[in-house]
Design an enzyme around this catalytic site. Structure first.
Site, PDB file in Angstrom:
ATOM      1  N   GLY A  48     -26.735  -0.775 -77.362  1.00 26.72           N
ATOM      2  CA  GLY A  48     -27.199   0.597 -77.191  1.00 26.72           C
ATOM      3  C   GLY A  48     -26.634   1.158 -75.900  1.00 26.72           C
ATOM      4  O   GLY A  48     -26.316   0.401 -74.973  1.00 26.72           O
ATOM      5  N   GLN A  53     -26.396   6.861 -68.887  1.00 28.90           N
ATOM      6  CA  GLN A  53     -25.647   5.688 -68.424  1.00 28.90           C
ATOM      7  C   GLN A  53     -24.151   5.949 -68.291  1.00 28.90           C
ATOM      8  O   GLN A  53     -23.432   5.135 -67.720  1.00 28.90           O
ATOM      9  CB  GLN A  53     -25.856   4.504 -69.377  1.00 28.90           C
ATOM     10  N   CYS A 110     -29.498  -4.925 -69.350  1.00 25.01           N
ATOM     11  CA  CYS A 110     -29.102  -3.525 -69.412  1.00 25.01           C
ATOM     12  C   CYS A 110     -27.690  -3.409 -68.849  1.00 25.01           C
ATOM     13  O   CYS A 110     -27.379  -4.024 -67.827  1.00 25.01           O
ATOM     14  CB  CYS A 110     -30.076  -2.688 -68.589  1.00 25.01           C
ATOM     15  N   LEU A 111     -26.843  -2.624 -69.504  1.00 26.51           N
ATOM     16  CA  LEU A 111     -25.452  -2.453 -69.051  1.00 26.51           C
ATOM     17  C   LEU A 111     -25.380  -1.787 -67.676  1.00 26.51           C
ATOM     18  O   LEU A 111     -24.364  -1.887 -67.001  1.00 26.51           O
ATOM     19  CB  LEU A 111     -24.663  -1.625 -70.075  1.00 26.51           C
ATOM     20  N   HIS A 152     -35.948   0.688 -75.306  1.00 23.37           N
ATOM     21  CA  HIS A 152     -35.100   0.580 -74.113  1.00 23.37           C
ATOM     22  C   HIS A 152     -34.251   1.846 -73.928  1.00 23.37           C
ATOM     23  O   HIS A 152     -34.195   2.407 -72.826  1.00 23.37           O
ATOM     24  CB  HIS A 152     -34.207  -0.669 -74.265  1.00 23.37           C
ATOM     25  N   GLU A 153     -33.621   2.300 -75.008  1.00 20.63           N
ATOM     26  CA  GLU A 153     -32.731   3.468 -74.892  1.00 20.63           C
ATOM     27  C   GLU A 153     -33.516   4.751 -74.625  1.00 20.63           C
ATOM     28  O   GLU A 153     -33.085   5.592 -73.826  1.00 20.63           O
ATOM     29  CB  GLU A 153     -31.866   3.619 -76.148  1.00 20.63           C
ATOM     30  N   HIS A 156     -34.411   5.206 -71.100  1.00 20.96           N
ATOM     31  CA  HIS A 156     -33.327   5.756 -70.273  1.00 20.96           C
ATOM     32  C   HIS A 156     -33.360   7.283 -70.254  1.00 20.96           C
ATOM     33  O   HIS A 156     -33.054   7.905 -69.238  1.00 20.96           O
ATOM     34  CB  HIS A 156     -31.957   5.319 -70.805  1.00 20.96           C
TER      35      HIS A 156
HETATM   36 ZN    ZN Z   1     -30.175  -0.001 -70.515  1.00 23.41          ZN
END
Ligand code: ZN
Length: 183
Positions: A48, A53, A110-111, A152-153, A156
């Protein structure tokens, strides 16, 4: 095209993102951004990626959990996490409703915080009302790992990161997490 992923500490990750209207969704700018976010998510790789991000404070995220990512996960882990492949899709202006208490605890990463993991309790089941990449309304009911990805997304898009919800004593480097899994 690959976009640069913003790391934790950048204020854009803490801002509530702006909603998109349907005409804007169909614009070349947003359609390009969706395609580039898809490329960036595949390259990472990740399951995701939310617009903040990549430095865009807009209410949307791309999601895809490819079967090929599951090859490195044991059958037992996939089953326990209720992790199944999820096709590529886009969620825009999502509203999320938890259909179960947030009591399913697994490690996630998380990226925007590369190299770290922590246990984050999440709801097993959620309902998401959103628009798709053509601006059409969509209702998603998800459970298991897919429900976790959605939570999670969507966090954000509200300026929230998993570290806000983690069990802080579980916070670990990816390396130490992998070591602990081998025991
Ligand atoms: Zn994330």
């Amino acid at each position: 095209m690959l976009l640069k992923i913003v790391n934790v500490g950048d204020p854009i990750l803490r801002r509530k993102a702006r909603a998109l209207d349907p005409d804007e969704i169909r614009s070349a700018r947003i359609q390009d951004l969706i395609a580039w976010m898809r490329d960036t998510m595949h390259d990472a790789p990740g399951v995701g990626l939310a617009a903040p991000q990549v430095g865009e404070s807009l209410q949307f995220a791309v999601i895809e959990d490819r079967a090929e990512y599951h090859k490195n996960v044991s059958e037992a882990d996939l089953k326990e996490r209720e992790r199944k492949p999820v096709e590529f899709h886009v969620i825009i202006n999502p509203q999320i409703e938890l259909l179960a208490p947030p009591d399913v605890a697994f490690h996630e990463g998380c990226l925007s915080l590369p190299g770290f993991m922590a246990v984050v309790p999440r709801a097993r089941k959620v309902r998401v009302i959103c628009l798709d990449e053509r601006g059409k309304p969509r209702t998603i009911e998800a459970s298991g790992w897919y429900a976790r990805i959605l939570q999670h997304e969507i966090d954000h898009l509200d300026g929230r990161i998993y570290i806000d919800r983690m069990r802080s004593e579980s916070f670990s480097t990816l390396e130490n997490y992998q070591k602990s899994q081998k025991k």
